[in-house]
Design a protein around this motif. Structure first.
Motif, PDB file in Angstrom:
ATOM      1  N   TYR A   1      -1.037   0.803   2.354  1.00  0.00           N
ATOM      2  CA  TYR A   1      -1.665   2.021   1.905  1.00  0.00           C
ATOM      3  C   TYR A   1      -0.562   3.123   1.703  1.00  0.00           C
ATOM      4  N   GLN A   2       0.433   2.920   1.853  1.00  0.00           N
ATOM      5  CA  GLN A   2       1.694   3.788   1.561  1.00  0.00           C
ATOM      6  C   GLN A   2       2.126   3.699   0.100  1.00  0.00           C
ATOM      7  N   ARG A   3       1.334   2.732  -0.568  1.00  0.00           N
ATOM      8  CA  ARG A   3       2.161   2.750  -1.910  1.00  0.00           C
ATOM      9  C   ARG A   3       1.298   3.447  -2.911  1.00  0.00           C
ATOM     10  N   ARG A   4       1.760   3.877  -4.003  1.00  0.00           N
ATOM     11  CA  ARG A   4       1.012   4.505  -5.149  1.00  0.00           C
ATOM     12  C   ARG A   4       1.486   3.921  -6.464  1.00  0.00           C
ATOM     13  N   VAL A   5       0.650   3.751  -7.441  1.00  0.00           N
ATOM     14  CA  VAL A   5       0.505   3.329  -8.558  1.00  0.00           C
ATOM     15  C   VAL A   5       0.423   4.686  -9.561  1.00  0.00           C
ATOM     16  N   SER A   6       1.257   4.572 -10.721  1.00  0.00           N
ATOM     17  CA  SER A   6       1.220   5.514 -11.906  1.00  0.00           C
ATOM     18  C   SER A   6      -0.254   5.505 -12.383  1.00  0.00           C
ATOM     19  N   ARG A   7      -0.671   6.696 -12.555  1.00  0.00           N
ATOM     20  CA  ARG A   7      -2.076   6.946 -13.238  1.00  0.00           C
ATOM     21  C   ARG A   7      -2.495   6.162 -14.224  1.00  0.00           C
ATOM     22  N   ASP A   8      -1.239   5.735 -15.178  1.00  0.00           N
ATOM     23  CA  ASP A   8      -1.654   5.137 -16.498  1.00  0.00           C
ATOM     24  C   ASP A   8      -1.331   3.514 -16.170  1.00  0.00           C
ATOM     25  N   LEU A   9      -0.961   3.057 -15.252  1.00  0.00           N
ATOM     26  CA  LEU A   9      -0.833   1.655 -14.815  1.00  0.00           C
ATOM     27  C   LEU A   9      -2.185   1.001 -14.206  1.00  0.00           C
ATOM     28  N   ILE A  10      -2.701  -0.248 -14.754  1.00  0.00           N
ATOM     29  CA  ILE A  10      -3.746  -0.958 -13.894  1.00  0.00           C
ATOM     30  C   ILE A  10      -2.974  -1.144 -12.444  1.00  0.00           C
ATOM     31  N   ILE A  11      -1.912  -1.902 -12.345  1.00  0.00           N
ATOM     32  CA  ILE A  11      -1.190  -2.048 -11.135  1.00  0.00           C
ATOM     33  C   ILE A  11       0.487  -1.996 -11.515  1.00  0.00           C
ATOM     34  N   SER A  12       1.276  -1.744 -10.581  1.00  0.00           N
ATOM     35  CA  SER A  12       2.788  -1.863 -11.017  1.00  0.00           C
ATOM     36  C   SER A  12       3.247  -3.267 -10.608  1.00  0.00           C
TER      37      SER A  12
END
Length: 207
Positions: A30-41
């Motif tokens: 839950y602490q992870r964040r992915v850039s808006r333009d990526l499906i997943i990092s």
């Protein structure tokens, strides 16, 4: 980097029998964040495939449009069951605002159930990541809804009437701009749902 101050949430699904350390690692997703333009990092891909390989169960995350992890789900070796998505927006001209990324213990593509969930829940995108024997991520299989159809029928082994299967690629090779893709699909969806304008030029008489 994990988001500072972001609350650790509930792990949904089949968490029975997991070690405390494994459950804690799932909660920390839950602490992870992915850039808006990526499906997943690639980093998040590796985290969930390593966990999935270790516990021998499918692991999934639901991400919002900002790239925040809003749900973490554990299934069995063959499937995950998504939680009740309360509070997600319901609009015929937009998708629900969440994308589901989960692991597959092997090289299987998206299942029929995956694609049905995509259509019924109007997810932004459904994707599965192959878990290699080493625990590393293999190819990502992804699909999104098409703006011109709203049913739940589809072939499941190609581009169906209501979804489009994207080319399977490794997490490092995903070159789709997710933000632009969803904006384009929703713009087309809204355009198609506008009532046709009738230009009635017939003369009208007052009786």
């Amino acid at each position: 980097m994990p988001e500072e101050g972001k609350e650790i949430g509930t792990v949904y699904g089949n968490a029975l029998g997991l070690k405390h350390s494994q459950l804690r690692r799932l909660e920390k997703l839950y602490q992870r964040r992915v850039s808006r333009d990526l499906i997943i990092s690639p980093e998040l891909s590796r985290q969930i495939t390593e966990l999935s390989n270790e516990i021998h169960r499918q692991v999934g995350v639901l991400l919002d449009r900002k790239g925040h992890v809003v749900h973490v789900v554990v299934g069995d070796a063959h499937e995950i069951v998504l939680p009740d998505l309360k509070g997600v927006r319901q609009s015929g001209s937009r998708f629900c605002g969440l994308r589901c990324i989960h692991t597959h213990l092997g090289s299987d593509p998206l299942s029929r159930d995956d694609l049905t969930d995509l259509a019924l829940l109007r997810l932004d995108l459904m994707a599965s990541i192959e878990v290699l024997p080493s625990g590393l991520p293999g190819k990502v299989h992804a699909a999104h809804l098409m703006p011109h159809d709203h049913g739940v029928t589809g072939s499941g082994n190609g581009s169906g009437p209501n979804w489009n299967l994207m080319s399977a690629r490794s997490p490092h090779e995903l070159d789709v701009n997710f933000d632009l893709l969803i904006a384009s699909l929703e713009e087309e969806l809204a355009r198609r749902r506008k009532p046709a304008h009738r230009d009635d030029r017939r003369e009208r008489a007052i009786l």
